[in-house]
Motif scaffolding. Sequence first.
Motif, mmCIF file in Angstrom:
data_model
loop_
_atom_site.group_PDB
_atom_site.id
_atom_site.type_symbol
_atom_site.label_atom_id
_atom_site.label_comp_id
_atom_site.label_asym_id
_atom_site.label_seq_id
_atom_site.Cartn_x
_atom_site.Cartn_y
_atom_site.Cartn_z
ATOM 1 N N CYS A 24 72.247 -13.142 -4.529
ATOM 2 C CA CYS A 24 72.131 -14.682 -4.474
ATOM 3 C C CYS A 24 72.371 -15.057 -3.159
ATOM 4 C CB CYS A 24 73.230 -15.314 -5.142
ATOM 5 S SG CYS A 24 72.713 -15.210 -7.222
ATOM 6 N N ASP A 28 69.117 -17.073 -1.073
ATOM 7 C CA ASP A 28 69.388 -18.445 -0.426
ATOM 8 C C ASP A 28 69.015 -18.342 0.983
ATOM 9 O OD1 ASP A 28 70.423 -19.493 -2.768
ATOM 10 O OD2 ASP A 28 72.523 -19.209 -2.155
ATOM 11 N N GLN A 31 65.206 -18.045 0.935
ATOM 12 C CA GLN A 31 64.480 -19.364 0.368
ATOM 13 C C GLN A 31 64.808 -20.399 1.504
ATOM 14 O OE1 GLN A 31 66.787 -21.341 -2.840
ATOM 15 N NE2 GLN A 31 65.054 -22.488 -3.351
ATOM 16 N N GLN A 32 65.778 -20.353 2.313
ATOM 17 C CA GLN A 32 65.981 -21.239 3.526
ATOM 18 C C GLN A 32 64.640 -20.875 4.644
ATOM 19 O OE1 GLN A 32 67.691 -23.955 3.881
ATOM 20 N NE2 GLN A 32 68.351 -23.849 1.985
#
Length: 129
Positions: A24, A28, A31-32
Amino acid sequence: MPAFLGTVGTFFLAALVALGMWGCPRYDVYQQNLKGEAELARATQNRQIKIQEARAEQESAQMRAAAEVERAKGVAEANKIIGDSLRGNEAYLRYLWIQGLQEGATPQVVYVPTEAGLPILEAGRTNGK
């Protein structure tokens, strides 16, 4: 066998939780990173659009300036032609001046030069007295 399945299920569940805890934060970050790249691409595209608009405005200004120069050349040529045609035509110029005085809707003040070259300013004009 059910105890074995319970142990394998618990191990599988623990592995899934560990994988989620590990994955996770990485997801993240990923994704950023994608979001940042998208914003950078959008900003670059907006910058390119502004550059193209500025170039178009510059070309437009250059074209307008060239058109204005051509118009001025045309006016200058027309003035030269008119000036050349009126040179030495005192009678015609006097006729045009008299016509202009007669056609004018509003009365005009005419200053007549005297011997000293100074005009008689509004001589004989009455102010309704």
